[in-house]
Scaffold this motif. Structure first.
Motif: not given
Ligand SMILES: [Mg+2]
Ligand SMILES: Nc1nc2c(ncn2[C@@H]2O[C@H](COP(=O)(O)OP(=O)(O)OP(=O)(O)O)[C@@H](O)[C@H]2O)c(=O)[nH]1
Length: 285
Positions: A94, A106, A114, A133
């Motif tokens: 991320s 996040e 995540t 992501d």
């Molecule tokens: Mg993540």
């Protein structure tokens, strides 16, 4: 139905049954094919799934609709190419998306921050590369749609965490989780081999103590099968070259014909060859 399919396969099958549109059915069926364990007792089922897929594709073609891709994960494929960030928990996937795109995933110093796929666009000159992501992969967890997403993507960036002593085990778990599902990560995709996925390892957190020793361990593990790019998300100079690297690595070819048909050669290659390249990008000024 053979009894030795995985719970993930069964979930994918349920999702297939619940699918309404042809596009959605195709995507769910792709997941089922990807998740089906490969052994003698599943050969018939595999053939049956392939037959169903051909039928659905024929329906899709006869309806004249262009295939939508990725809508089932909440976003569509966009840009010139699509690369997927894959890796163990907390490795910095991320953080990489955040550093390269306008997305706001996040980020947290704990595993499994995540829990859904999130896309962002990486700008490079006049093109955009979609970066996605994803939730982490471990030996016993993989998001149900990740396999399908990876199989349809142009390439995968596998993120390794240089701050962790468990780096090799964590990477091994990711490799095994995919290889059990017939996905092989390779330096250059073999277009005839649908199971091969172009991949590079991003060794993140090069700023961490002990990182240089762990890079060496990673190199030994991969035995030059995949390229390794050490970076640090907290050092902006370290990530600033990534868009250019992605552009080159994906071999994106841009063609700028002033008048269509007048540019017969691009970088010494016949234009027809370029157009066969899925990443060839035609821009008419
Ligand atoms: Mg993540
Ligand atoms: N020192 C250092 N920390 C980093 C770097 N990149 C990310 N981090 C930190 O590592 C932690 C995990 O980062 P994330 O980006 O959330 O990791 P992730 O792979 O998305 O994690 P999951 O969503 O749980 O799979 C956060 O505390 C980040 O601030 C880096 O290059 N160096």
């Amino acid at each position: 139905m053979p009894t030795n399919v995985t719970p993930e396969y069964r979930k994918a099958e349920q999702a297939f049954r619940a699918a309404k549109s042809v596009d959605e059915k195709i995507e769910r069926l792709e997941d089922m094919i990807a998740l089906l364990p490969k052994h003698k007792s599943t050969d018939h089922l595999y053939a049956d799934l392939k037959r169903r897929m051909s039928k659905l594709r024929r329906q899709q073609e006869s309806s004249g609709k262009k295939r939508s891709s990725g809508s089932y994960v909440g976003f569509s494929r966009e840009g010139t190419a699509q690369v997927i960030l894959v890796g163990p928990p907390n490795s910095g996937k991320s953080s990489i998306l955040h550093a390269l795109t306008n997305a706001h995933p996040e980020i947290g110093d704990y595993p499994f921050t995540t829990n859904h796929m999130q896309p962002g666009m990486v700008p490079y000159e006049d093109i955009q590369i979609q970066m996605v992501d994803t939730p982490p992969v471990t030996s016993d967890f993989m998001h149900i749609h990740l396999l399908g997403l990876v199989r349809r993507a142009d390439a995968v960036l596998k993120v390794a965490d240089l701050s962790k002593d468990s780096i090799l085990d964590d990477m091994d778990a990711v490799f095994k989780t995919f290889s059990m599902r017939h996905v092989r990560f390779v330096r250059e995709k073999n277009l005839k081999d649908r199971d091969s996925i172009q991949c590079m390892v991003i060794a993140n957190k090069v700023d961490a103590a002990g990182a240089s020793e762990r890079i060496e361990l990673l190199r030994e593990m991969l035995e030059e099968k995949l390229d390794i790019l050490p970076i640090s998300c907290i050092q902006s100079h370290s990530v600033s070259e990534l868009p250019k690297m992605l552009f080159r690595w994906l071999q994106i070819v841009r063609v700028y014909p002033k008048i269509p048909h007048f540019y017969n050669y691009v970088a010494g290659r016949p234009i027809s060859k370029c157009l066969n390249n899925p990443l060839c990008f035609l821009i008419f000024p």
